[in-house]
Design an enzyme around this catalytic site. Structure first.
Site, PDB file in Angstrom:
ATOM      1  N   ASP A  57       6.450  -1.554  11.239  1.00 25.58           N
ATOM      2  CA  ASP A  57       5.621  -0.473  10.795  1.00 25.58           C
ATOM      3  C   ASP A  57       4.604   0.312  11.842  1.00 25.58           C
ATOM      4  O   ASP A  57       3.726   0.796  11.503  1.00 25.58           O
ATOM      5  CB  ASP A  57       4.705  -1.037   9.552  1.00 25.58           C
ATOM      6  CG  ASP A  57       3.590  -2.186   9.959  1.00 25.58           C
ATOM      7  OD1 ASP A  57       3.582  -2.440  11.162  1.00 25.58           O
ATOM      8  OD2 ASP A  57       2.607  -2.297   9.325  1.00 25.58           O
ATOM      9  N   ARG A 106       0.916  -1.408  -0.002  1.00 24.18           N
ATOM     10  CA  ARG A 106       0.023   0.109   0.034  1.00 24.18           C
ATOM     11  C   ARG A 106       0.661   1.182  -0.033  1.00 24.18           C
ATOM     12  O   ARG A 106       0.364   2.434  -0.302  1.00 24.18           O
ATOM     13  CB  ARG A 106      -0.967  -0.094   1.276  1.00 24.18           C
ATOM     14  CG  ARG A 106      -1.859  -1.116   1.030  1.00 24.18           C
ATOM     15  CD  ARG A 106      -2.729  -1.470   2.519  1.00 24.18           C
ATOM     16  NE  ARG A 106      -2.030  -2.402   3.137  1.00 24.18           N
ATOM     17  CZ  ARG A 106      -2.307  -3.024   4.377  1.00 24.18           C
ATOM     18  NH1 ARG A 106      -3.456  -2.635   4.927  1.00 24.18           N
ATOM     19  NH2 ARG A 106      -1.285  -3.881   4.813  1.00 24.18           N
TER      20      ARG A 106
HETATM   21  C1  UD1 Z   1      -1.300  -6.705  11.326  1.00 24.82           C
HETATM   22  C2  UD1 Z   1      -2.395  -7.853  12.339  1.00 24.82           C
HETATM   23  C3  UD1 Z   1      -3.641  -6.861  12.795  1.00 24.82           C
HETATM   24  C4  UD1 Z   1      -3.087  -5.665  13.500  1.00 24.82           C
HETATM   25  C5  UD1 Z   1      -2.043  -4.835  12.762  1.00 24.82           C
HETATM   26  C6  UD1 Z   1      -1.687  -3.584  13.551  1.00 24.82           C
HETATM   27  C7  UD1 Z   1      -1.858  -9.804  11.632  1.00 24.82           C
HETATM   28  C8  UD1 Z   1      -2.425 -11.132  10.673  1.00 24.82           C
HETATM   29  N1  UD1 Z   1      -2.760  -8.821  11.500  1.00 24.82           N
HETATM   30  O1  UD1 Z   1      -2.278  -6.454  10.214  1.00 24.82           O
HETATM   31  O2  UD1 Z   1      -4.282  -7.721  13.499  1.00 24.82           O
HETATM   32  O3  UD1 Z   1      -4.492  -4.955  13.900  1.00 24.82           O
HETATM   33  O4  UD1 Z   1      -1.142  -5.486  12.221  1.00 24.82           O
HETATM   34  O5  UD1 Z   1      -1.060  -2.715  12.693  1.00 24.82           O
HETATM   35  O6  UD1 Z   1      -0.935 -10.001  12.136  1.00 24.82           O
HETATM   36  N2  UD1 Z   1       5.039  -9.106   7.746  1.00 24.82           N
HETATM   37  C9  UD1 Z   1       6.110 -10.106   7.734  1.00 24.82           C
HETATM   38  N3  UD1 Z   1       5.847 -11.066   7.218  1.00 24.82           N
HETATM   39  C10 UD1 Z   1       4.615 -11.309   6.454  1.00 24.82           C
HETATM   40  C11 UD1 Z   1       3.790 -10.327   6.781  1.00 24.82           C
HETATM   41  C12 UD1 Z   1       3.957  -9.361   7.253  1.00 24.82           C
HETATM   42  O7  UD1 Z   1       7.222  -9.717   8.263  1.00 24.82           O
HETATM   43  O8  UD1 Z   1       4.712 -12.495   5.729  1.00 24.82           O
HETATM   44  C13 UD1 Z   1       5.308  -7.814   8.833  1.00 24.82           C
HETATM   45  C14 UD1 Z   1       5.442  -6.580   7.867  1.00 24.82           C
HETATM   46  O9  UD1 Z   1       6.590  -6.193   7.408  1.00 24.82           O
HETATM   47  C15 UD1 Z   1       4.819  -5.595   8.885  1.00 24.82           C
HETATM   48  C16 UD1 Z   1       4.105  -6.643  10.038  1.00 24.82           C
HETATM   49  O10 UD1 Z   1       4.504  -7.964   9.746  1.00 24.82           O
HETATM   50  O11 UD1 Z   1       5.896  -5.114   9.528  1.00 24.82           O
HETATM   51  C17 UD1 Z   1       2.518  -6.421  10.001  1.00 24.82           C
HETATM   52  O12 UD1 Z   1       2.224  -6.935   8.637  1.00 24.82           O
HETATM   53  P1  UD1 Z   1       0.896  -5.995   7.869  1.00 24.82           P
HETATM   54  O13 UD1 Z   1       0.930  -6.991   6.525  1.00 24.82           O
HETATM   55  O14 UD1 Z   1       1.118  -4.760   7.825  1.00 24.82           O
HETATM   56  O15 UD1 Z   1      -0.271  -6.222   8.977  1.00 24.82           O
HETATM   57  P2  UD1 Z   1      -1.567  -5.606   8.948  1.00 24.82           P
HETATM   58  O16 UD1 Z   1      -2.628  -5.879   7.747  1.00 24.82           O
HETATM   59  O17 UD1 Z   1      -1.230  -4.174   9.265  1.00 24.82           O
HETATM   60 CA    CA Z   2       0.544  -3.153   9.413  1.00 25.90          CA
END
Ligand code: UD1
Ligand code: CA
Length: 456
Positions: free
Chosen positions: A103, A15
């Site tokens: 993040d 995004r």
């Molecule tokens: C996530 C949470 C959500 C919470 C929100 C808060 C999950 C499934 N959801 O959603 O409940 O309300 O954060 O901000 O956990 N990342 C990895 N590997 C991956 C996917 C993500 O390292 O395979 C890391 C990303 O770099 C990021 C963090 O995990 O720093 C969160 O991932 P993101 O995709 O932003 O999750 P949200 O949709 O925000």
């Molecule tokens: Ca996030």
């Protein structure tokens, strides 16, 4: 009790629409992941593991001075999968692990400590840091049982019409008992709206196996995440105010903190006054009693006490005390300006030193030069430091008076106590005490205009 932390930082950040990994986007001059690392360190957590994947090498490079460990997540299969990738890091560890995301840069040390205490004292298997928000859109929702106990987290995209109304959100920051966490991660699947392995599913698994699960609400100001450029600007704004408030507490006057932009590592002493639209970056250090009138950018520079600066750009340089700079001056890297110097309007200084009490008041370029003290530069002086191939050095002694519109063709030396006549192009050394005149002598051709019939 032994504590360690994992930071999820492997995601792509679709995004953001960026070629830079999301966690390397900056808030007040510092990469979000580094903001999170620094705050965790303040809470005295020794071992930090950063999960990297998207742009792994860039993230590793940006965090190389932070003394953290890394785990690689080859494919971004979800936050649960990301934690599984930290298996090696957690292998010989017992007790509690905290989880953060790269993040969510607004978390504060106090809340990290509170989360740790709450978890350890309450005998929990897992505690989620949560917030009550007006608009929970996009966040996972905390679903509680009738008795108020936490049952599970449901992602926004997987919510029922009832669940979507819940306004307690998951911050994605947690404390887990390591063993319970690893056992339940083996049991998560990807049967959900996004086809990902969610870390959030661990909560319900723990709960259903009879473990104690809790939630600790803190202000949303500390938990909001950054998924888009809009949210990045919102996080930046909150952080900016925190930084600005700290400087005001220390005795710095900010005329308008809404429009004063100060990076994390900038230091400012008391009784300095900063007008709107100043941007202070990098490791800039401003001593006491300075006045920064509107509109300057100062990056990685040292400004000593009682300096006045207006509408100027100063990069990687040093400005001595009682000096005035601007308006519209440009001090380029590796310049050292002395005490009580005047650098006036439309003056550019590059990789040069200027001695104490020297005045360079207007429309002048000084490059690759060593200028003594007590000199006066007339308007429009140019140090001609470049012959199209190489740069050369000019040396000017103390108490030299450089007439207006002088060219100093480098390499050249002007000794102490000299005068240069206005309009001179100096190509040879000027000895101590001399007046140098290097221009054609004036010739007046009598009645030339009338003879040519050019008079009006
Ligand atoms: C996530 C949470 C959500 C919470 C929100 C808060 C999950 C499934 N959801 O959603 O409940 O309300 O954060 O901000 O956990 N990342 C990895 N590997 C991956 C996917 C993500 O390292 O395979 C890391 C990303 O770099 C990021 C963090 O995990 O720093 C969160 O991932 P993101 O995709 O932003 O999750 P949200 O949709 O925000
Ligand atoms: Ca996030």
């Amino acid at each position: 009790m032994y504590n360690c932390a994992i930071i999820l930082a492997a995601g792509e950040g679709k995004r953001m629409k960026s070629s830079t990994p999301k966690v390397l986007h900056k808030v007040c001059g510092k990469e979000m992941v580094n903001v999170v690392i620094d705050e965790i360190r303040k809470a005295q957590v020794d071992n930090i593991d950063v999960i990297i994947g998207t742009g792994a090498e860039k993230v590793r490079k940006a965090t190389e001075l932070k003394n953290v460990e890394y785990s690689i997540q080859e494919k971004q299969l979800g936050t649960g999968n990301a934690v599984i990738c930290a298996k090696g890091f957690l292998k010989d560890k017992k007790g509690t692990v905290m989880v953060f995301t790269g993040d969510a840069p607004l978390i504060r040390e106090e809340s990290i400590r509170k989360l740790m205490d709450f978890h350890n004292k309450g005998g929990y298997s897992a505690v989620i840091l949560t917030s009550i928000v007006e608009n929970p859109s996009g966040y996972g929702r905390i679903i509680r049982e009738e008795n108020g106990e936490v049952l599970k987290i449901v992602e926004h995209k997987d919510c029922s019409t009832e669940e979507i109304k819940v306004n307690e959100i998951n911050s994605s920051m947690y404390c887990f008992d390591i063993e319970s966490l690893m056992n339940s991660l083996d049991r998560i699947d990807n049967n959900n709206a996004q086809g990902e392995y969610y870390l959030t599913d661990v909560i319900e698994i723990l709960k259903r196996s009879g473990k104690k699960v809790g939630a600790l609400p803190v202000p949303f100001e500390e938990t909001q995440g950054v998924n888009s450029r809009l949210q990045l600007s919102q996080a930046e704004k909150i952080m900016r105010h925190r930084i600005n408030e700290k400087h005001m507490e220390n005795g710095v006057t900010l005329i308008d903190p809404d429009t004063t932009y100060i990076d994390f590592d900038v230091k400012i002493s008391n009784d300095t006054v900063i007008y709107p639209q100043n941007v202070l970056q990098g490791k800039t250090k401003i001593d006491k009693g300075c006045v920064l009138y509107p509109g300057s950018r100062i990056d990685n520079s040292i400004v000593e006490s009682d300096v006045t600066i207006q509408s100027s750009v100063i990069l990687d340089s040093k400005i001595g005390s009682n000096t005035t700079v601007g308006p519209f001056a440009y001090i380029r890297p590796e310049s050292v300006i002395g005490n009580s110097v005047r650098i006036g309007d439309f003056v550019e200084v590059k990789k040069s030193s200027i001695g104490d009490k020297t005045k360079v008041s207007h429309l002048t370029y000084i490059g690759d030069a060593e200028v003594g003290s007590g000199c006066n530069f007339g308007c429009g002086t140019v140090v001609v430091n470049y012959d199209g191939k190489k740069k050369y050095k000019t040396i000017i002694g103390d108490n030299s008076f450089i007439g207006c519109n002088t060219n100093l063709v480098s390499p050249v030396k002007v000794n102490d106590n000299t005068y240069i006549a206005a309009g001179s192009t100096i190509t040879n050394e000027v000895p101590d005490g001399a007046l140098a005149i290097a221009r054609a002598k004036q010739v007046n051709k009598k009645d030339w205009v009338y003879k040519k019939g050019l008079n009006k």
